[in-house]
Motif scaffolding. Structure first.
Motif, mmCIF file in Angstrom:
data_model
loop_
_atom_site.group_PDB
_atom_site.id
_atom_site.type_symbol
_atom_site.label_atom_id
_atom_site.label_comp_id
_atom_site.label_asym_id
_atom_site.label_seq_id
_atom_site.Cartn_x
_atom_site.Cartn_y
_atom_site.Cartn_z
ATOM 1 N N GLU A 151 11.129 1.849 2.418
ATOM 2 C CA GLU A 151 9.917 2.505 2.023
ATOM 3 C C GLU A 151 9.068 1.934 3.192
ATOM 4 O OE1 GLU A 151 6.143 2.962 0.369
ATOM 5 O OE2 GLU A 151 7.083 1.069 0.736
ATOM 6 N N ALA A 152 9.012 0.980 3.536
ATOM 7 C CA ALA A 152 7.986 0.332 4.442
ATOM 8 C C ALA A 152 8.166 1.193 5.844
ATOM 9 C CB ALA A 152 8.268 -0.989 4.623
ATOM 10 N N PHE A 153 9.447 1.233 6.131
ATOM 11 C CA PHE A 153 9.702 1.924 7.385
ATOM 12 C C PHE A 153 9.306 3.595 7.146
ATOM 13 C CE2 PHE A 153 12.621 5.265 9.926
ATOM 14 C CZ PHE A 153 11.847 4.663 10.983
ATOM 15 N N ALA A 154 9.695 4.077 6.332
ATOM 16 C CA ALA A 154 9.421 5.706 6.065
ATOM 17 C C ALA A 154 7.777 5.834 5.922
ATOM 18 C CB ALA A 154 10.047 6.023 4.920
ATOM 19 N N ARG A 155 7.007 4.877 5.590
ATOM 20 C CA ARG A 155 5.534 5.022 5.515
ATOM 21 C C ARG A 155 5.097 4.574 6.789
ATOM 22 N NH1 ARG A 155 2.985 0.848 3.704
ATOM 23 N NH2 ARG A 155 4.929 0.271 2.292
ATOM 24 N N ALA A 156 5.298 3.414 7.353
ATOM 25 C CA ALA A 156 4.710 3.109 8.648
ATOM 26 C C ALA A 156 5.389 3.652 9.959
ATOM 27 C CB ALA A 156 5.034 1.426 8.886
ATOM 28 N N GLY A 157 6.581 4.348 9.917
ATOM 29 C CA GLY A 157 7.035 5.171 10.890
ATOM 30 C C GLY A 157 7.592 4.193 12.006
ATOM 31 N N SER A 158 7.683 2.696 11.609
ATOM 32 C CA SER A 158 8.205 2.055 12.957
ATOM 33 C C SER A 158 8.772 0.688 12.208
ATOM 34 C CB SER A 158 7.064 1.623 13.862
ATOM 35 O OG SER A 158 7.036 0.317 14.543
ATOM 36 N N MET A 159 9.835 0.217 13.022
ATOM 37 C CA MET A 159 10.521 -0.799 12.322
ATOM 38 C C MET A 159 9.871 -2.303 12.428
ATOM 39 S SD MET A 159 13.718 -0.465 11.161
ATOM 40 C CE MET A 159 15.046 0.598 11.224
ATOM 41 N N VAL A 160 8.814 -2.094 13.762
ATOM 42 C CA VAL A 160 8.033 -3.327 13.818
ATOM 43 C C VAL A 160 6.754 -3.279 12.828
ATOM 44 C CG1 VAL A 160 6.439 -4.311 15.503
ATOM 45 C CG2 VAL A 160 8.682 -3.298 16.363
ATOM 46 N N ARG A 161 6.347 -2.351 12.648
ATOM 47 C CA ARG A 161 5.201 -2.174 11.511
ATOM 48 C C ARG A 161 5.648 -2.552 10.631
ATOM 49 N NH1 ARG A 161 3.050 2.131 14.924
ATOM 50 N NH2 ARG A 161 4.093 3.701 13.951
ATOM 51 N N ALA A 162 7.048 -1.999 9.915
ATOM 52 C CA ALA A 162 7.508 -2.311 8.592
ATOM 53 C C ALA A 162 7.829 -3.892 8.360
ATOM 54 C CB ALA A 162 8.522 -1.727 8.442
ATOM 55 N N ALA A 163 8.383 -4.454 9.716
ATOM 56 C CA ALA A 163 8.565 -5.737 9.653
ATOM 57 C C ALA A 163 7.278 -6.601 9.447
ATOM 58 C CB ALA A 163 9.208 -6.271 10.769
ATOM 59 N N GLY A 164 6.439 -6.269 10.102
ATOM 60 C CA GLY A 164 4.855 -6.960 10.141
ATOM 61 C C GLY A 164 4.209 -6.765 8.617
ATOM 62 N N THR A 172 16.475 11.355 7.970
ATOM 63 C CA THR A 172 17.325 12.710 7.513
ATOM 64 C C THR A 172 16.960 13.206 6.450
ATOM 65 O OG1 THR A 172 18.786 11.198 6.362
ATOM 66 C CG2 THR A 172 19.490 11.385 8.594
ATOM 67 N N PRO A 173 17.610 14.394 6.052
ATOM 68 C CA PRO A 173 16.912 15.142 4.584
ATOM 69 C C PRO A 173 17.159 14.169 3.528
ATOM 70 C CG PRO A 173 18.172 16.818 6.111
ATOM 71 C CD PRO A 173 18.195 15.548 6.800
ATOM 72 N N ALA A 174 18.354 13.376 3.521
ATOM 73 C CA ALA A 174 18.680 12.573 2.434
ATOM 74 C C ALA A 174 17.344 11.307 2.504
ATOM 75 C CB ALA A 174 19.861 12.030 2.536
ATOM 76 N N GLY A 175 17.075 11.047 3.634
ATOM 77 C CA GLY A 175 16.069 9.942 3.788
ATOM 78 C C GLY A 175 14.609 10.447 3.348
ATOM 79 N N ARG A 176 14.369 11.816 3.808
ATOM 80 C CA ARG A 176 12.965 12.285 3.255
ATOM 81 C C ARG A 176 13.026 12.279 1.659
ATOM 82 N NH1 ARG A 176 13.892 15.537 8.221
ATOM 83 N NH2 ARG A 176 14.565 17.298 6.894
ATOM 84 N N GLU A 177 14.141 12.768 1.113
ATOM 85 C CA GLU A 177 14.127 13.092 -0.372
ATOM 86 C C GLU A 177 14.002 11.479 -0.933
ATOM 87 O OE1 GLU A 177 16.832 14.768 -3.901
ATOM 88 O OE2 GLU A 177 17.469 14.961 -1.666
ATOM 89 N N LEU A 178 14.641 10.471 -0.454
ATOM 90 C CA LEU A 178 14.532 9.211 -1.027
ATOM 91 C C LEU A 178 13.110 8.564 -0.828
ATOM 92 C CD1 LEU A 178 15.741 6.790 -2.467
ATOM 93 C CD2 LEU A 178 16.737 5.913 -0.239
ATOM 94 N N ALA A 179 12.601 8.761 0.456
ATOM 95 C CA ALA A 179 11.221 8.309 0.534
ATOM 96 C C ALA A 179 10.065 8.834 -0.134
ATOM 97 C CB ALA A 179 10.844 8.591 2.170
ATOM 98 N N CYS A 213 -7.558 14.651 10.693
ATOM 99 C CA CYS A 213 -7.250 13.639 9.872
ATOM 100 C C CYS A 213 -5.566 13.299 10.084
ATOM 101 C CB CYS A 213 -7.347 14.145 8.297
ATOM 102 S SG CYS A 213 -6.641 12.992 6.950
ATOM 103 N N LEU A 214 -5.234 12.451 10.504
ATOM 104 C CA LEU A 214 -3.760 11.969 10.759
ATOM 105 C C LEU A 214 -3.266 11.130 9.656
ATOM 106 C CD1 LEU A 214 -4.595 10.715 14.358
ATOM 107 C CD2 LEU A 214 -3.742 12.909 13.645
ATOM 108 N N ARG A 215 -1.960 11.491 9.325
ATOM 109 C CA ARG A 215 -1.032 10.542 8.396
ATOM 110 C C ARG A 215 0.099 10.369 8.660
ATOM 111 N NH1 ARG A 215 -2.835 15.350 7.171
ATOM 112 N NH2 ARG A 215 -1.695 16.106 5.653
ATOM 113 N N PRO A 216 1.027 9.528 8.119
ATOM 114 C CA PRO A 216 2.480 9.427 8.757
ATOM 115 C C PRO A 216 3.358 10.643 8.262
ATOM 116 C CG PRO A 216 1.557 7.422 7.657
ATOM 117 C CD PRO A 216 0.544 8.434 7.438
ATOM 118 N N ALA A 217 4.142 11.296 8.974
ATOM 119 C CA ALA A 217 4.901 12.297 8.839
ATOM 120 C C ALA A 217 6.230 11.992 8.049
ATOM 121 C CB ALA A 217 5.038 13.092 10.126
ATOM 122 N N LEU A 218 6.396 10.855 8.110
ATOM 123 C CA LEU A 218 7.842 10.242 7.626
ATOM 124 C C LEU A 218 7.812 10.256 5.923
ATOM 125 C CD1 LEU A 218 9.284 7.863 10.050
ATOM 126 C CD2 LEU A 218 9.789 10.162 9.948
#
Length: 298
Positions: free
Chosen positions: A15-28, A63-70, A263-268
């Motif tokens: 969920e953190a990766f999907a929202r932040a769009g980055s492994m690094v930002r999710a890790a932080g 992936t489509p499954a990832g978008r649905e889960l996110a 207005c920018l938002r995360p796409a994931l």
């Protein structure tokens, strides 16, 4: 019956990766290494028997499954957060915006969004740099932008951008456009080439000013212009209210720019309040008054 649930750590990492769009930002955000986030997401994929991410390591996409889960996780985690003791009512929307735009354009209109969304607590962070989601919980960022949306983001342009010189009507020579160009020239460190760019666009050669004065922020420069310290080049969105109340005049009107307030938002992973905020901004932009047309100094 006992619920069959996958690893909570894996769900949080995904969920953190999907929202932040980055492994690094999710890790932080999760206070772990980006390798740990990657391993937790891979373990989650194995538990679910579904591929959630695809693409090269440096440019992973849902992936489509990832978008649905996110989407499901974002709503579920929001409900959990709202139900925690001491969490308080409603959801929080954190908006990143350049300070002068927030002060002069956004905040004076914000009551309209709050009235239409009484359950949303809006928090504005001042930032005019590259949009970064996950830092400080930012879910929407207002920036000047043109063209296609940046990678990993959804972009909603909502307001045209125009700029021009402004000054106090009390200044001597304000009624004489040529004389006004000789007055002290004000600059902002956030738009250092404002005067040179305006002169080039207007097709005029600037005479030497009687003085040059620099300010750190656009808001300081605008206040200096209203106080009669000189002439400033600024955006219509920043100066509109002061012009309409008579604190400033714009003797040469405003020249359009290719960039637009966006207005920018995360796409994931979508955030419902951020999406409603973008739609509200678009409606406000359509209602916004257009600037006075540019006049060639003579």
């Amino acid at each position: 019956m006992r619920r069959r649930l996958p690893s909570l750590k894996g769900l949080q990492a995904f969920e953190a990766f999907a929202r932040a769009g980055s492994m690094v930002r999710a890790a932080g955000e999760l206070c772990v290494t980006h390798g740990a986030v990657s391993r937790q997401i891979k373990a989650l994929e194995q538990q679910l028997g579904a591929k959630l991410l695809a693409g090269p390591r440096h440019d992973l996409a849902l992936t489509p499954a990832g978008r649905e889960l996110a989407a499901s996780l974002a709503a579920a985690f929001d409900r959990i957060a709202a139900g925690l003791p001491g969490a308080g009512p409603g959801e929080e929307l954190v908006v990143s915006s350049p300070g002068t735009f927030a002060m002069k354009w956004l905040i004076p209109r914000l009551a309209g969004f709050i009235d239409a969304n009484p359950g949303v607590q809006v928090r504005i962070l001042e930032d005019g740099g590259a949009a970064s989601f996950g830092d400080g919980g930012v879910q929407a960022a207002i920036r000047l932008h043109r063209g296609a949306a940046p990678p990993g983001m959804t972009a909603t342009p909502f307001l045209d951008h125009a700029y021009g010189p402004v000054l106090s009507p009390a200044l001597s020579g304000a009624a004489d456009r040529k004389a006004a160009l000789l007055l002290p020239r004000l600059h902002s460190e956030t738009f250092t080439d404002g005067w040179a760019r305006w002169a080039a666009d207007a097709g005029v050669e600037l005479p030497p000013p009687s003085a040059e004065r620099s300010f750190e922020h656009n808001s300081y420069m605008i206040e200096a212009a209203a106080a009669g310290l000189g002439v400033a080049v600024t955006a219509w969105a920043f100066a509109q209210t002061d012009i309409e109340t008579g604190r400033l005049i714009a003797p040469w009107g405003f020249r359009p720019l290719a960039t637009r307030f966006t207005c920018l938002r995360p796409a994931l992973a979508s955030h419902p309040a951020a999406d409603r905020f973008a739609l509200w901004l678009a409606a406000e932009g359509r209602r916004a008054k257009q600037p006075p047309a540019a006049i060639i100094p003579q």
